[in-house]
Design a protein around this motif. Sequence first.
Motif, PDB file in Angstrom:
ATOM      1  N   LEU A   1       0.731  -1.206  -0.011  1.00 16.05           N
ATOM      2  CA  LEU A   1       0.006   0.036   0.041  1.00 16.05           C
ATOM      3  C   LEU A   1       0.888   1.231   0.016  1.00 16.05           C
ATOM      4  CD1 LEU A   1      -2.585  -0.959   2.870  1.00 16.05           C
ATOM      5  CD2 LEU A   1      -2.880  -1.468   0.240  1.00 16.05           C
ATOM      6  N   ASP A   2       0.471   2.379  -0.607  1.00 12.32           N
ATOM      7  CA  ASP A   2       0.950   3.786  -0.399  1.00 12.32           C
ATOM      8  C   ASP A   2       0.134   4.429   0.946  1.00 12.32           C
ATOM      9  OD1 ASP A   2       2.338   3.464  -2.557  1.00 12.32           O
ATOM     10  OD2 ASP A   2       0.789   4.016  -3.847  1.00 12.32           O
ATOM     11  N   VAL A   3       1.172   4.785   1.862  1.00 14.60           N
ATOM     12  CA  VAL A   3       0.634   5.327   3.095  1.00 14.60           C
ATOM     13  C   VAL A   3       0.933   6.760   3.179  1.00 14.60           C
ATOM     14  CG1 VAL A   3       0.404   5.048   5.741  1.00 14.60           C
ATOM     15  CG2 VAL A   3       0.806   3.108   4.279  1.00 14.60           C
ATOM     16  N   TRP A   4       0.074   7.454   3.397  1.00 16.60           N
ATOM     17  CA  TRP A   4       0.168   9.143   3.710  1.00 16.60           C
ATOM     18  C   TRP A   4      -0.068   9.431   4.861  1.00 16.60           C
ATOM     19  CZ3 TRP A   4       1.193  12.116  -1.167  1.00 16.60           C
ATOM     20  CH2 TRP A   4       1.229  11.185  -2.492  1.00 16.60           C
ATOM     21  N   VAL A   5       0.587  10.457   5.478  1.00 17.79           N
ATOM     22  CA  VAL A   5       0.184  10.997   6.606  1.00 17.79           C
ATOM     23  C   VAL A   5      -0.185  12.522   6.514  1.00 17.79           C
ATOM     24  CG1 VAL A   5       1.103  11.620   8.968  1.00 17.79           C
ATOM     25  CG2 VAL A   5       1.505   9.212   7.979  1.00 17.79           C
ATOM     26  N   ILE A   6      -1.088  12.932   6.824  1.00 13.84           N
ATOM     27  CA  ILE A   6      -1.766  14.343   6.793  1.00 13.84           C
ATOM     28  C   ILE A   6      -1.633  14.740   7.958  1.00 13.84           C
ATOM     29  CG2 ILE A   6      -3.449  15.970   5.843  1.00 13.84           C
ATOM     30  CD1 ILE A   6      -2.321  14.347   3.643  1.00 13.84           C
ATOM     31  N   THR A   7      -0.954  15.886   8.355  1.00 20.08           N
ATOM     32  CA  THR A   7      -0.835  16.392   9.848  1.00 20.08           C
ATOM     33  C   THR A   7      -0.622  17.727   9.669  1.00 20.08           C
ATOM     34  OG1 THR A   7       0.288  16.229  11.789  1.00 20.08           O
ATOM     35  CG2 THR A   7       1.625  15.873   9.556  1.00 20.08           C
ATOM     36  N   GLY A   8      -0.479  18.497  10.920  1.00 19.05           N
ATOM     37  CA  GLY A   8      -0.472  19.846  10.904  1.00 19.05           C
ATOM     38  C   GLY A   8       0.641  20.290  11.941  1.00 19.05           C
TER      39      GLY A   8
ATOM     40  N   THR B   1       4.509   8.715   3.197  1.00 19.92           N
ATOM     41  CA  THR B   1       4.692  10.433   2.614  1.00 19.92           C
ATOM     42  C   THR B   1       3.799  11.093   3.842  1.00 19.92           C
ATOM     43  OG1 THR B   1       4.840   9.345   0.524  1.00 19.92           O
ATOM     44  CG2 THR B   1       4.148  11.528   0.680  1.00 19.92           C
ATOM     45  N   ILE B   2       4.814  11.922   4.468  1.00 18.73           N
ATOM     46  CA  ILE B   2       4.265  12.749   5.445  1.00 18.73           C
ATOM     47  C   ILE B   2       3.918  14.326   4.802  1.00 18.73           C
ATOM     48  CG2 ILE B   2       4.376  13.677   7.717  1.00 18.73           C
ATOM     49  CD1 ILE B   2       6.253  11.287   8.223  1.00 18.73           C
ATOM     50  N   LEU B   3       2.851  14.731   4.767  1.00 19.46           N
ATOM     51  CA  LEU B   3       2.640  16.120   4.398  1.00 19.46           C
ATOM     52  C   LEU B   3       2.046  16.859   5.676  1.00 19.46           C
ATOM     53  CD1 LEU B   3       0.285  15.491   1.186  1.00 19.46           C
ATOM     54  CD2 LEU B   3       2.943  15.441   1.410  1.00 19.46           C
ATOM     55  N   LEU B   4       2.939  17.843   6.075  1.00 20.23           N
ATOM     56  CA  LEU B   4       2.400  18.698   7.246  1.00 20.23           C
ATOM     57  C   LEU B   4       2.277  20.006   6.640  1.00 20.23           C
ATOM     58  CD1 LEU B   4       4.815  19.024  10.357  1.00 20.23           C
ATOM     59  CD2 LEU B   4       3.622  21.161   9.459  1.00 20.23           C
ATOM     60  N   PHE B   5       0.973  20.469   6.976  1.00 23.67           N
ATOM     61  CA  PHE B   5       0.430  21.661   6.527  1.00 23.67           C
ATOM     62  C   PHE B   5       0.737  22.530   7.918  1.00 23.67           C
ATOM     63  CE2 PHE B   5      -3.405  20.339   3.827  1.00 23.67           C
ATOM     64  CZ  PHE B   5      -2.814  19.033   3.305  1.00 23.67           C
ATOM     65  N   ASN B   6       1.505  23.470   7.563  1.00 27.39           N
ATOM     66  CA  ASN B   6       2.206  24.536   8.629  1.00 27.39           C
ATOM     67  C   ASN B   6       1.454  25.888   8.343  1.00 27.39           C
ATOM     68  OD1 ASN B   6       3.336  25.836  10.444  1.00 27.39           O
ATOM     69  ND2 ASN B   6       5.430  25.723   9.445  1.00 27.39           N
ATOM     70  N   ASN B   7       0.453  26.251   9.487  1.00 32.72           N
ATOM     71  CA  ASN B   7      -0.032  27.310   9.048  1.00 32.72           C
ATOM     72  C   ASN B   7       0.183  28.002  10.558  1.00 32.72           C
ATOM     73  OD1 ASN B   7      -1.592  26.016  11.203  1.00 32.72           O
ATOM     74  ND2 ASN B   7      -3.531  26.254  10.011  1.00 32.72           N
ATOM     75  N   GLN B   8       0.989  27.786  11.218  1.00 30.84           N
ATOM     76  CA  GLN B   8       1.790  28.420  12.344  1.00 30.84           C
ATOM     77  C   GLN B   8       0.746  28.892  13.424  1.00 30.84           C
ATOM     78  OE1 GLN B   8       5.827  30.077  10.365  1.00 30.84           O
ATOM     79  NE2 GLN B   8       4.367  31.586  10.843  1.00 30.84           N
ATOM     80  N   ILE B   9      -0.521  27.961  13.492  1.00 30.87           N
ATOM     81  CA  ILE B   9      -1.353  28.433  14.490  1.00 30.87           C
ATOM     82  C   ILE B   9      -2.275  27.137  14.658  1.00 30.87           C
ATOM     83  CG2 ILE B   9      -3.433  29.082  12.740  1.00 30.87           C
ATOM     84  CD1 ILE B   9      -2.473  31.249  15.838  1.00 30.87           C
ATOM     85  N   TYR B  10      -3.004  27.280  15.677  1.00 30.11           N
ATOM     86  CA  TYR B  10      -4.000  26.180  15.893  1.00 30.11           C
ATOM     87  C   TYR B  10      -5.333  26.743  15.653  1.00 30.11           C
ATOM     88  CZ  TYR B  10      -1.231  23.373  19.015  1.00 30.11           C
ATOM     89  OH  TYR B  10      -0.329  22.273  19.623  1.00 30.11           O
ATOM     90  N   GLY B  11      -5.712  26.253  14.511  1.00 25.51           N
ATOM     91  CA  GLY B  11      -7.172  26.656  13.952  1.00 25.51           C
ATOM     92  C   GLY B  11      -8.250  25.962  14.526  1.00 25.51           C
ATOM     93  N   LEU B  12      -8.441  24.669  14.520  1.00 28.95           N
ATOM     94  CA  LEU B  12      -9.647  24.111  15.004  1.00 28.95           C
ATOM     95  C   LEU B  12      -9.888  24.300  16.507  1.00 28.95           C
ATOM     96  CD1 LEU B  12     -11.090  21.673  13.870  1.00 28.95           C
ATOM     97  CD2 LEU B  12     -10.063  20.072  15.330  1.00 28.95           C
TER      98      LEU B  12
END
Lengths: 338, 625
Positions: free
Chosen positions: A89-96, A119-130
């Motif tokens: 499998l191709d495993v992707w990690v989506i994180t902040g 494959t780890i994609l880190l969405f960096n927005n420099q803030i806690y949004g949720l």
Amino acid sequence: MADEVTLTRKDFASDQEVRWCPGCGDYSVLTALQLLMPELGVRPENQVFVSGIGCSSRFPYYMNTYGIHSIHGRAPAVATGIAVARPDLDVWVITGDGDALSIGGNHFIHALRRNVNLTILLFNNQIYGLTKGQYSPTSEVGKVTKSSPFGSLDHPFNPVSLALAAEATFVARTHDMDRKHMQAVFRRAYEHRGAAFVEIYQNCNVFNDGAFEEITGKDKRADMLIELHHGEPIRFGAERELGVRVNRYGEAEIVPVAEVGESALLVHDEHRYDPTVAFALSRLAEHPVSPTPVGIFRSVERPTYDGEVQAQLAAAQDRRSPGDLRALIESGSVWEVV
Amino acid sequence: MTDSTETHDPPHALERVVIRFAGDSGDGMQLVGDRFTDASAVFGNDLATLPNYPAEIRAPAGTIAGVSSFQVHIADYDIVTPGDVPNLLVAMNPAALKANIGDLVPGAAIIANSDAFETRNLEKAGYESNPLEDGSLDEFRLSPVPMTSLTIEATKESGAKPRDAARSKNFFALGLISWMYSRPVEPIIAWIDERFGKSQIVHDANLAAFKAGFHFGETTELFGHAYEVHPAQLPPGRYRNISGNVAVAYGLIAAGRQAKLPVLYASYPITPASDILHELSKHKNFGVRTVQAEDEIAAIGVAIGGAFAGHLAVTATSGPGVDLKAEALGLAVSLELPLVLIDVQRGGPSTGLPTKTEQADLLLAMYGRHGEAPLPIVAAISPSDCFDAAFEGARLALEYRTPVIVLTDGYLANGSEPWRFPDVDVLPDISVPFTTEANHLGADGTLEFWPYLRDEQTLARPWAIPGTPGLMHRIGGIEKQDGTGNVNYEPENHERMTHLRAEKIARIAADIPPAVVDDPDGDARLLVVGWGSTHGAIQAGARRIRARAMSVATLQLTHLNPFPANLGEVLGRYAKVLVPEMNLGQLSRLLRAEFLVDAQRLNKVQGLPFRAAEIEAKMLELIDG
């Protein structure tokens, strides 16, 4: 044959309504990846997206693939389990930034040093949004937020530096304002065998609007984004008048090409096994308000954790033949009572 | 040669004996105990063991804190506990004597390593005079033996330096005790050959020390006669000796085989559960994947990922790790994926007593998650039963797509007993098919896959693993819509899902064995209800009551959530109910809450199992009262 049917973005989009705030940078990342997926030639059923908690972690719900929206910070651990169980499998990690670098910091660094095929994609927005606007581990010192009315006291992480220090074999940075750049980086990350880490500068237009405007704005990019290209001297600026060289302390520094000459510039080598120069590049901009490198910092080969797990299993079965439960249970001293 | 039979008494037959080996934690007492146990098992004795060692790897040598001991109870009839009081104490130094003397009754035998009773060691143990010489041990049968010097003398030929040679004194003690109890020497010698074959000097020294001890027992006039414990009359069958942690590992491998699934085991090192990881990591040829995770949370995270991907996923830990895994366990409840969590309980709270046993995690297993998060709980009742408990945990997890907690404890994990092992050909099939087809006709007439469309009987949801075309789906910890599994916040839906998750676990009661009471006289008014490792002590206590011509009924629960369907009815049949537990009354609380029964308590939290005598005394009190 079904396999040869050309897939489109639609095949990778789920039927769920996307619920991010209007104008969120997450939309452009989702679009970039959904458009890229058919080009990668992958099947949706072989893709698994794992996320933690946070705005970006809703991502798996919008992909028509397999997915787990897990708990805060733990996505790399869950993803490791999937990769170890199923190398097909191709495993992707989506994180902040909060998910990966604060509550999940431990799992993040260990997934990287183990070199699990993720494959780890880190969405960096420099803030806690949720949670509506507290400072994050990538927020700048002094940031005024709901939880830091007098300014944050926390020194931030530089995610690229952290990943390099954690022995990551693939480290890259991109931003949500440039789909083509994102797709090029995502493709390379996908193709990398082992843990591939991508930091995505992503705008949160509600709680931290314009955090990267200084460098990603359309009229700013030429002067502020230092695009890394393997094998080429590192140059940037509207007239490509600036460059990067390594000084006698091993630090990367920005220099006018006219003064030092192109031969003095650092020729980018993403395959250099020693991470020292890549690390120096990651330190060029302490905050994304001055010229900042984007692209692939490091891409080297090292055996993957999941691959080595499979190899040990295969070797054990070769050496001792497949397990025999009866023989196992009866190992050691056995006696008979009649 | 025949003169030895003329000059020595024939072995004196005992039906049971309890021996405790005690020394400094670096003296190798656990190793000696293990070898003696193994030889006894091969000889055909029934046995039970109780290792007891300090949490510190090396507490200061010679101090009370550094004392390590190993007790073994061997008998020629079936026994169920490691014994209450030792008949023989082997004390390798003054601290070992001091720490254990309180457990002896007058008349017990003490063999002491007299070389170790010198001024410094006596001071460290807090003795003002040498107990081997001052008459304070007159009520015991004391035998001082200069084990260190005899060992150094015996090992001269091996080439070992005197300081190293002295370390073989545990083998001298083993040889001596093996002679006293007529143990076969072959298994021990074979073990020394195998274990130390690579290091000639160490091998020769240990072997020489062992033989010297054995011969010392035979030739010295110190002992008038040897003891012999005849083989026990156990039910016919094939046996081996097994500890609880190894039995768990074998149970998991067996479950993987019977489920036709690879086992994925992820854990973080923790006492007393680490031996499960050690054992499983040896068996990669069974396709067992072991992951030593970066922490307790990662371990269960890896297991959850493995379960989603279609493996038999397992994690094991002890109390502190269960605390850390709580949030992820709740995720597994919400995801409705099969997962086995083994909790090898130890004394708490916090770090507590890492190497001592306790049963105080029952309510943690039952309620230790936020929200309504029910899951099945299975408990092992003896070291060998850990095999069955692990297997049963896997069966329930797979059949009902739920996390299951299997409770063992430090006493079961490290204790051992003869195991009449099962014929692997008759183990039940516990496989569940993966879902490969869409299961719902959508409004527009197309076939869809609904990940939360349940089996009508078990309420289990379909298990469709990644790689299956057409069944792509996303699951998560957010509340989901009944059926579709889509994120859903509607009030009625949450209430329905909460009831469905509870009902799924409750229905397991119909799929587990009913509670079976042991009441040989048939007229008992007192029912003693135990769970987990109290089994042996309760059985022994009940046997003593029955030997007094009184009646008592016993029931050992292996399923704690849900309870067996007939439990309420069973409890109602007895005038009195007693619940002995190594906690402050957790099962009794559950029984009271569930069945409104006056379940009385007998509680012990000393980090040690109950003694038969303690159970017996409480039984007598309730029978008389």
